[in-house]
Design a protein around this motif. Sequence first.
Motif, PDB file in Angstrom:
ATOM      1  N   ILE A   1      35.819  57.120  -6.585  1.00  0.00           N
ATOM      2  CA  ILE A   1      34.591  56.415  -6.938  1.00  0.00           C
ATOM      3  C   ILE A   1      33.360  57.233  -6.580  1.00  0.00           C
ATOM      4  N   GLU A   2      33.408  57.994  -5.504  1.00  0.00           N
ATOM      5  CA  GLU A   2      32.237  58.781  -5.129  1.00  0.00           C
ATOM      6  C   GLU A   2      31.999  59.928  -6.109  1.00  0.00           C
ATOM      7  N   ASP A   3      33.066  60.505  -6.649  1.00  0.00           N
ATOM      8  CA  ASP A   3      32.900  61.526  -7.693  1.00  0.00           C
ATOM      9  C   ASP A   3      32.221  60.929  -8.923  1.00  0.00           C
ATOM     10  N   LEU A   4      32.658  59.735  -9.310  1.00  0.00           N
ATOM     11  CA  LEU A   4      32.062  59.088 -10.486  1.00  0.00           C
ATOM     12  C   LEU A   4      30.595  58.767 -10.243  1.00  0.00           C
TER      13      LEU A   4
ATOM     14  N   LEU B   1      28.537  54.268 -25.313  1.00  0.00           N
ATOM     15  CA  LEU B   1      27.955  52.964 -25.664  1.00  0.00           C
ATOM     16  C   LEU B   1      27.713  52.114 -24.422  1.00  0.00           C
ATOM     17  N   LEU B   2      28.687  52.113 -23.518  1.00  0.00           N
ATOM     18  CA  LEU B   2      28.514  51.341 -22.286  1.00  0.00           C
ATOM     19  C   LEU B   2      27.341  51.878 -21.474  1.00  0.00           C
ATOM     20  N   CYS B   3      27.230  53.202 -21.384  1.00  0.00           N
ATOM     21  CA  CYS B   3      26.092  53.778 -20.672  1.00  0.00           C
ATOM     22  C   CYS B   3      24.784  53.299 -21.294  1.00  0.00           C
ATOM     23  N   LYS B   4      24.700  53.390 -22.607  1.00  0.00           N
ATOM     24  CA  LYS B   4      23.477  52.972 -23.301  1.00  0.00           C
ATOM     25  C   LYS B   4      23.149  51.513 -23.002  1.00  0.00           C
ATOM     26  N   ASN B   5      24.136  50.651 -23.057  1.00  0.00           N
ATOM     27  CA  ASN B   5      23.862  49.228 -22.900  1.00  0.00           C
ATOM     28  C   ASN B   5      23.767  48.799 -21.438  1.00  0.00           C
ATOM     29  N   PHE B   6      24.327  49.574 -20.510  1.00  0.00           N
ATOM     30  CA  PHE B   6      24.060  49.330 -19.090  1.00  0.00           C
ATOM     31  C   PHE B   6      22.596  49.634 -18.782  1.00  0.00           C
TER      32      PHE B   6
ATOM     33  N   ARG C   1      22.839  49.985 -11.684  1.00  0.00           N
ATOM     34  CA  ARG C   1      23.615  49.857 -12.922  1.00  0.00           C
ATOM     35  C   ARG C   1      24.615  51.013 -13.081  1.00  0.00           C
ATOM     36  N   LEU C   2      24.210  52.215 -12.690  1.00  0.00           N
ATOM     37  CA  LEU C   2      25.119  53.359 -12.799  1.00  0.00           C
ATOM     38  C   LEU C   2      26.254  53.252 -11.776  1.00  0.00           C
ATOM     39  N   ALA C   3      25.955  52.737 -10.604  1.00  0.00           N
ATOM     40  CA  ALA C   3      27.007  52.517  -9.614  1.00  0.00           C
ATOM     41  C   ALA C   3      28.007  51.478 -10.121  1.00  0.00           C
ATOM     42  N   GLU C   4      27.511  50.444 -10.779  1.00  0.00           N
ATOM     43  CA  GLU C   4      28.399  49.428 -11.355  1.00  0.00           C
ATOM     44  C   GLU C   4      29.267  50.014 -12.450  1.00  0.00           C
ATOM     45  N   LEU C   5      28.681  50.848 -13.295  1.00  0.00           N
ATOM     46  CA  LEU C   5      29.450  51.465 -14.373  1.00  0.00           C
ATOM     47  C   LEU C   5      30.527  52.393 -13.799  1.00  0.00           C
TER      48      LEU C   5
END
Length: 428
Positions: A217-220, A184-189, A277-281
């Motif tokens: 964090i770099e893996d994510l 859900l967070l991915c969708k709304n980001f 946005r993906l970096a923030e998530l």
Amino acid sequence: MQEDFLHHIWQYQKFQHKEALKTNQGEILQILSVGQHNQHQSGPDFFNAKIKIDDQIWAGNIEIHLKSSDWYAHQHQKDSAYDNVILHIVWEDDVEVYRADNTIIPSLSLKEKVDSEVFKRYEQLLKVKSQQLNCEKNFADFDDFVLQNWLERLFIERLERKSNLILKLLNQSQNNWEAVLFQLLCKNFGLNVNGTAFLQMAKSIPYKVIAKHHQNIEDLEALLLGQSCLLEIDTEEQYIKNLQDRYRYLKHKYQLAAVDEKPQFFRLRPDNFPSLRLAELAEVYHQQPQLFQDIISVKNKKDIYKLFDIELSEFWKTHYSLTKQSKPKTKRLSQNFVDLLIINTIIPLKFCYQKHTTNELSNDKLFELVSSLKPERNRKVDVFENLRPKTNQNALHSQALLQLKTEYCDKNYCLKCHLGKRILNHSI
């Protein structure tokens, strides 16, 4: 003419001369109970009605059509659910209707029996089209208490609609609420433009992989950017090359399948670039490994703001995308963006989790949380605000007004709307 209008006439008994009703077969009709309105299930329109025809009392169901011939057009004669219909209510009686045992079903034609004032208000509401709302001449006159109660019900309706996606994701993830929150967070980001692409990406990564790598964090970043096809670039930037190497390793290790849809940058402001946005998530999950439990237990917006109070790494201070450097700027999630996450992710998730895990629902805390947020402003909700200032004072109001506009006003469902019914009943 809408069939819903006939439902309204029967339910509220808005007849011209109720005491002198007769069936189309000439029998004296007395209404002892209109029955229970069936608004959502299949089968007859009213259950468990009770009527008296001449000297015989009948208990059973009521079916309503614009024309009596619709009975056959809808194949009711072949459906056993309609065997217990005791009265067929129509606007126009164009054919006699029989049960499976060949006995005639008594019918009542409303064309000449509707209260003239109710019919006049119906025509004014639905036949005279306005540029904005059918009820725009009446909207400012609705009682404040009535309007507030209806908006609260509409807000719950909107949450119920949003719950459909949550329950679908829950089923697909085998009841893994943490995975559902991540998706859900991915969708709304991704907001409107990239929501679908981000959701597809989220589904392609088992949540246990995200949980396992939350400390790095770099893996994510590599997982989210790589599965979104954003690392497929030629670069001399060492940070990006490191992400590419990590992604290739992780993709092979976890046998991650490729996704079909790539996020779009077109016409987006830099703050909404999918890469940023993906970096923030990724940073959120790096800092909040127990995010689901934190969100379920959190009570107010200030504590939610703390959960999303993140700051990106040095690389992102000079980048909005992976391909172009920008002026240095600290990147954080804005309060307005977190408010959107609260409205579109956190509140629906808490509502659905509460409903799914307990038999008793208490919406007071959700009302308190959503009412503490600023209202959304757009053309749909501004229609109501222009007709009645201060209608849209907080996010509960704006969510409810969006539900009202899209699910009632735009579809001409005035007779399903509590406000439209009050106009017909002349009880504004």
